[in-house]
Scaffold this active site. Sequence first.
Site, mmCIF file in Angstrom:
data_model
loop_
_atom_site.group_PDB
_atom_site.id
_atom_site.type_symbol
_atom_site.label_atom_id
_atom_site.label_comp_id
_atom_site.label_asym_id
_atom_site.label_seq_id
_atom_site.Cartn_x
_atom_site.Cartn_y
_atom_site.Cartn_z
ATOM 1 N N SER A 97 2.166 -9.664 10.678
ATOM 2 C CA SER A 97 1.387 -8.677 9.922
ATOM 3 C C SER A 97 -0.100 -8.798 10.235
ATOM 4 O O SER A 97 -0.752 -9.784 9.878
ATOM 5 C CB SER A 97 1.619 -8.876 8.417
ATOM 6 O OG SER A 97 0.648 -8.185 7.663
ATOM 7 N N SER A 98 -0.647 -7.769 10.877
ATOM 8 C CA SER A 98 -2.059 -7.784 11.250
ATOM 9 C C SER A 98 -2.957 -7.905 10.021
ATOM 10 O O SER A 98 -3.838 -8.763 9.959
ATOM 11 C CB SER A 98 -2.406 -6.506 12.029
ATOM 12 O OG SER A 98 -3.787 -6.437 12.274
ATOM 13 N N GLU B 221 1.039 -0.394 16.534
ATOM 14 C CA GLU B 221 0.171 0.737 16.173
ATOM 15 C C GLU B 221 -0.738 1.114 17.336
ATOM 16 O O GLU B 221 -0.938 2.303 17.624
ATOM 17 C CB GLU B 221 -0.688 0.397 14.942
ATOM 18 C CG GLU B 221 -1.519 1.601 14.515
ATOM 19 C CD GLU B 221 -2.588 1.277 13.481
ATOM 20 O OE1 GLU B 221 -3.666 1.912 13.544
ATOM 21 O OE2 GLU B 221 -2.350 0.419 12.613
ATOM 22 N N CYS C 50 -7.922 1.577 7.148
ATOM 23 C CA CYS C 50 -7.370 2.252 5.979
ATOM 24 C C CYS C 50 -7.929 1.678 4.683
ATOM 25 O O CYS C 50 -8.404 0.545 4.634
ATOM 26 C CB CYS C 50 -5.846 2.197 6.016
ATOM 27 S SG CYS C 50 -5.123 0.760 5.245
ATOM 28 N N CYS D 36 2.651 5.803 8.953
ATOM 29 C CA CYS D 36 1.689 5.933 7.859
ATOM 30 C C CYS D 36 0.803 7.150 8.115
ATOM 31 O O CYS D 36 0.278 7.324 9.223
ATOM 32 C CB CYS D 36 0.826 4.678 7.775
ATOM 33 S SG CYS D 36 -0.507 4.847 6.573
ATOM 34 N N HIS E 227 5.738 -4.941 8.805
ATOM 35 C CA HIS E 227 5.783 -6.312 9.304
ATOM 36 C C HIS E 227 5.936 -7.309 8.154
ATOM 37 O O HIS E 227 4.995 -8.006 7.773
ATOM 38 C CB HIS E 227 4.521 -6.603 10.120
ATOM 39 C CG HIS E 227 4.556 -5.993 11.481
ATOM 40 N ND1 HIS E 227 3.433 -5.680 12.210
ATOM 41 C CD2 HIS E 227 5.611 -5.629 12.263
ATOM 42 C CE1 HIS E 227 3.793 -5.152 13.369
ATOM 43 N NE2 HIS E 227 5.110 -5.112 13.419
ATOM 44 N N CYS F 1 0.862 -1.181 0.000
ATOM 45 C CA CYS F 1 0.000 0.000 0.000
ATOM 46 C C CYS F 1 0.906 1.240 0.000
ATOM 47 O O CYS F 1 2.126 1.138 0.119
ATOM 48 C CB CYS F 1 -0.881 0.004 1.250
ATOM 49 S SG CYS F 1 0.092 0.046 2.778
ATOM 50 N N HIS G 30 -0.042 -4.668 19.779
ATOM 51 C CA HIS G 30 0.373 -4.302 18.425
ATOM 52 C C HIS G 30 1.004 -2.914 18.476
ATOM 53 O O HIS G 30 0.501 -2.022 19.159
ATOM 54 C CB HIS G 30 -0.833 -4.300 17.471
ATOM 55 C CG HIS G 30 -0.455 -4.147 16.027
ATOM 56 N ND1 HIS G 30 -0.174 -2.916 15.473
ATOM 57 C CD2 HIS G 30 -0.285 -5.054 15.037
ATOM 58 C CE1 HIS G 30 0.141 -3.088 14.194
ATOM 59 N NE2 HIS G 30 0.068 -4.373 13.902
#
Length: 318
Positions: free
Chosen positions: A230-231, A134, A202, A104, A49, A20, A132
């Site tokens: 990676s979520s 984030e 997102c 991001c 990730h 992305c 996590h």
Amino acid sequence: MGQPPKAMQEVLLAEPRGFCAGVDRAIEIVERALAKFGAPIYVRHEIVHNTYVVNDLKAKGAIFIEELDDVPPGATLVFSAHGVSQAVQREAQARGFTIFDATCPLVTKVHVEVAKLAKEGYEFIMIGHKGHPEVEGTMGQLDHGIHLVEDVADVARVQPAQTEKLAVVTQTTLSVDDAAEITAAVRARFPRIREPKQQDICYATQNRQDAVKLLSSQVDLVIVVGSPTSSNSNRLRELAARLGTTAYMVDAADELRPEWFTGIARVGLTAGASAPEVLVQAVIARIKALGAVSVRSMDGIEETVKFPLPKGLKTSAA
């Protein structure tokens, strides 16, 4: 006599898949910092990730750390795409590092919203996964007043100090369907809760999940390329499985197992937002070696989002 097992015919590629705009930008920030300042460049947490991406950047001179104590004085430091707390930002500035923030912009948007509403006296319910990076970064925008919920059951247990000024925010890489269900539970318990104008999940997470919904019904098996940390990649595999299609997630082509493909006529393939296309192509080659005859891309949304680089890393006009 029983029917012979189906021969594998086709690999169907999800569109969109893979990188992305936020991931593209984060990797480019590290690469440009290396080109401008030379190795080593220190990166707090995995920049994105994905094992392949991290190892590639390590080979180019990036050093990944979790604690700022591990960064020498005067070094150049990059914050990962997941964002960091205010405490980490303050400490990094106090230590005098040259800092480039690869957070991001869609995560930064959530941070800005939290800061703005906190000034107006709001408390927050955050929907996300505990631990996590984030989530830690967003919750670390304030000293207190953000309550994490991971599922519907957590919503019943939340005890905000007041309910007059309450807002909800979301980790950007969640399952769209799970987040909607948890948000509905939050809304039912706190009818006056303030929601973001645009959902926090997102565009890339949404688009990749929508593509898997279309893909799953057309294939016998779904393979997701993505790393275990990676979520958004994990959510893609879970989504395909929830829709009734057998699904596996692999970090690289050598993790594919021949027995998965027995009796499978059509394989669906996608990749998380932090997984590079080179890994997808390697997986396609491996599936072809196992017997697939053709590869076809689905129709899907074309993503044109591009995020600007931080000042100091933009190339000067020729």
